[in-house]
Design an enzyme around this catalytic site. Structure first.
Site, mmCIF file in Angstrom:
data_model
loop_
_atom_site.group_PDB
_atom_site.id
_atom_site.type_symbol
_atom_site.label_atom_id
_atom_site.label_comp_id
_atom_site.label_asym_id
_atom_site.label_seq_id
_atom_site.Cartn_x
_atom_site.Cartn_y
_atom_site.Cartn_z
ATOM 1 C CE LYS A 1 29.857 28.859 53.656
ATOM 2 N NZ LYS A 1 28.753 29.623 54.073
ATOM 3 C CE LYS B 1 26.623 25.912 60.058
ATOM 4 N NZ LYS B 1 26.066 26.886 61.063
ATOM 5 C CE LYS C 1 34.692 26.886 59.075
ATOM 6 N NZ LYS C 1 34.371 27.932 58.577
HETATM 7 P P1 TYM Z 1 28.691 30.597 60.918
HETATM 8 O O1 TYM Z 1 27.118 30.506 60.970
HETATM 9 O O2 TYM Z 1 29.518 30.002 59.846
HETATM 10 O O3 TYM Z 1 29.157 30.519 62.310
HETATM 11 C C1 TYM Z 1 28.783 31.040 63.582
HETATM 12 C C2 TYM Z 1 29.870 31.419 64.444
HETATM 13 O O4 TYM Z 1 30.700 30.213 64.768
HETATM 14 C C3 TYM Z 1 31.973 30.529 64.487
HETATM 15 N N1 TYM Z 1 32.619 29.310 64.196
HETATM 16 C C4 TYM Z 1 33.689 28.546 64.701
HETATM 17 N N2 TYM Z 1 34.399 29.055 65.749
HETATM 18 C C5 TYM Z 1 35.378 28.363 66.179
HETATM 19 N N3 TYM Z 1 35.889 27.156 65.580
HETATM 20 C C6 TYM Z 1 34.987 26.384 64.581
HETATM 21 N N4 TYM Z 1 35.433 25.545 63.730
HETATM 22 C C7 TYM Z 1 33.876 27.357 63.984
HETATM 23 N N5 TYM Z 1 32.852 27.320 62.852
HETATM 24 C C8 TYM Z 1 32.061 28.387 62.974
HETATM 25 C C9 TYM Z 1 31.878 31.611 63.596
HETATM 26 O O5 TYM Z 1 33.279 32.023 63.488
HETATM 27 C C10 TYM Z 1 30.828 32.532 63.916
HETATM 28 O O6 TYM Z 1 31.346 33.278 65.186
HETATM 29 N N6 TYM Z 1 29.124 35.090 58.451
HETATM 30 C C11 TYM Z 1 28.827 34.348 59.765
HETATM 31 C C12 TYM Z 1 27.485 34.669 60.374
HETATM 32 C C13 TYM Z 1 26.991 36.359 60.415
HETATM 33 C C14 TYM Z 1 27.733 37.031 61.450
HETATM 34 C C15 TYM Z 1 27.011 38.495 61.107
HETATM 35 C C16 TYM Z 1 28.448 36.952 62.355
HETATM 36 C C17 TYM Z 1 26.210 36.739 59.711
HETATM 37 N N7 TYM Z 1 26.069 38.177 60.072
HETATM 38 C C18 TYM Z 1 27.275 39.603 61.919
HETATM 39 C C19 TYM Z 1 28.779 38.161 63.280
HETATM 40 C C20 TYM Z 1 28.087 39.527 62.747
HETATM 41 C C21 TYM Z 1 28.818 32.752 59.577
HETATM 42 O O7 TYM Z 1 28.703 32.294 58.665
HETATM 43 O O8 TYM Z 1 28.919 32.181 61.039
#
Ligand code: TYM
Length: 338
Positions: free
Chosen positions: A117, A204, A201
């Site tokens: 990032k 968004k 991957k």
């Molecule tokens: P974020 O917002 O990037 O994504 C949210 C969730 O979606 C999953 N995900 C995917 N799974 C499969 N294929 C993909 N292409 C894909 N893109 C995203 C992510 O693995 C995630 O589960 N750091 C985290 C947010 C967070 C969090 C937490 C998660 C903050 N605090 C505590 C769990 C527990 C994040 O950026 O997710």
């Protein structure tokens, strides 16, 4: 978790930094729905994580409601699971500071998501982006959550959460105060790839709008994106081993399998030997069938801001009632005057 005696709890979160997409749905939200019947679940919209990169304030509010509406549209029930916004529960920030003093620089230096990032110019990245995984550890441990449903890309962050929990327990000589949270990653849909590049991957922030299926895409948009999805000229193999070295084909088969709740082998038993001219329309029908109704409900909910805000506010109060006593214990353990 071996000797942890506390109750099982589930926590997860999604950033309000863009539209909710098929990867988020299959990697995370669908698991949220399955888990709410059997566990105490906390699902947050992690707005504090989102501002580690610039977010226009008015847009952040709309995106926060969008993520909350997506949870509900996909079947998360605020009567069974606690649905809230992270900034609405102060305990996350309080515990994150204490954890900043537990986590080591070397641990954060190894985080690949920061490197991705921040890009080449890491001197200009926010300090929050660097310490982001520490706040994530606080999100989880402020509820003493034992299980965390996420996609595969969060594996390293979950390992860091376990390291923080273990070091806190060790340094303050409070064995098993925090559980070592377990990621729930396995299963179809843990890593959904871009429709334009089977090695990247689905995200968004992809520059091509055809790379990503959003939960609020209508049936035409879904069908168009799948029609345009990158593929190769070969027909589908009849067994999963034949997908080796064919990332785009593997991704489309994986999406089909995840949505149909089948294995890749079962999908290939049905479509092996067929070209994409047959498989893509079948996949488009399946995605429309599963996703378009969620999109309709999402749009309906998004139009009712007062309802969404009330759900989040009530959820934040319920979450704080669990988190505040845990932070009070942590302050006592650390030696703060209480
Ligand atoms: P974020 O917002 O990037 O994504 C949210 C969730 O979606 C999953 N995900 C995917 N799974 C499969 N294929 C993909 N292409 C894909 N893109 C995203 C992510 O693995 C995630 O589960 N750091 C985290 C947010 C967070 C969090 C937490 C998660 C903050 N605090 C505590 C769990 C527990 C994040 O950026 O997710």
């Amino acid at each position: 978790m071996a000797d942890y005696q506390g109750p099982e709890r589930v926590l997860s979160g999604i950033q309000p930094s863009g539209g909710m997409h098929l990867g988020n749905y299959l990697g995370a939200i669908r698991k949220f729905v399955d888990l709410q019947d059997r566990h105490d679940c906390f699902y947050c919209v992690v707005d504090m994580h989102a501002i580690t990169v610039w977010q226009a304030p008015a847009k952040l509010k709309a995106q926060t409601r969008h993520i909350a509406a997506s949870y509900l549209a996909a079947g998360v029930d605020p009567a069974r699971a606690v649905v809230f916004h992270q900034s609405g529960v102060r305990a996350h920030a309080e515990l994150a500071w204490i954890f900043n003093c537990v986590a080591r620089l070397g641990w954060l230096d190894r985080m690949t998501q920061f490197k991705d990032k921040a890009g080449k110019d890491k001197e200009r990245a926010s300090v929050g982006l660097y310490t982001y995984p520490v706040l994530q550890a606080a999100d989880i441990l402020v509820y003493k959550a034992t299980h965390v449903p996420v996609g595969e890309d969060q594996k390293q962050h979950l390992e860091l959460s376990r390291d923080v929990a273990g070091k806190f327990n060790h340094d303050y000589e409070v064995p098993n105060f925090f559980p070592l949270p377990e990621p729930l990653i396995k299963g179809a849909g843990a890593r959904v790839m871009s429709l334009r590049d089977g090695t990247a991957k689905m995200s968004k922030s992809d520059s091509s709008e055809n790379a990503c299926i959003f939960l609020n895409d209508d049936a035409d948009a879904i069908a168009r994106k799948i029609k345009k999805a990158k593929t190769d000229p070969e027909p589908l193999p009849s067994e999963p081993a034949g997908l080796e070295g064919r990332p785009e084909a593997a991704n489309l088969v994986g999406i089909y399998a995840a949505l149909a709740k089948k294995t890749d082998a079962e999908v290939l038993a049905e479509y092996g030997g067929q070209g994409f001219g047959v498989f893509k329309p079948a996949l488009a029908d399946l995605v429309v069938d599963k996703i378009a109704p969620i999109g309709d409900e999402l749009r309906r909910l998004e139009a009712d801001e007062a309802y969404l805000d009330a759900v989040l506010r009530e959820g934040a109060a319920k979450a704080a009632a669990v988190a505040d006593p845990i932070v009070a214990d942590v302050k006592e353990i650390v030696g703060f005057l209480v």
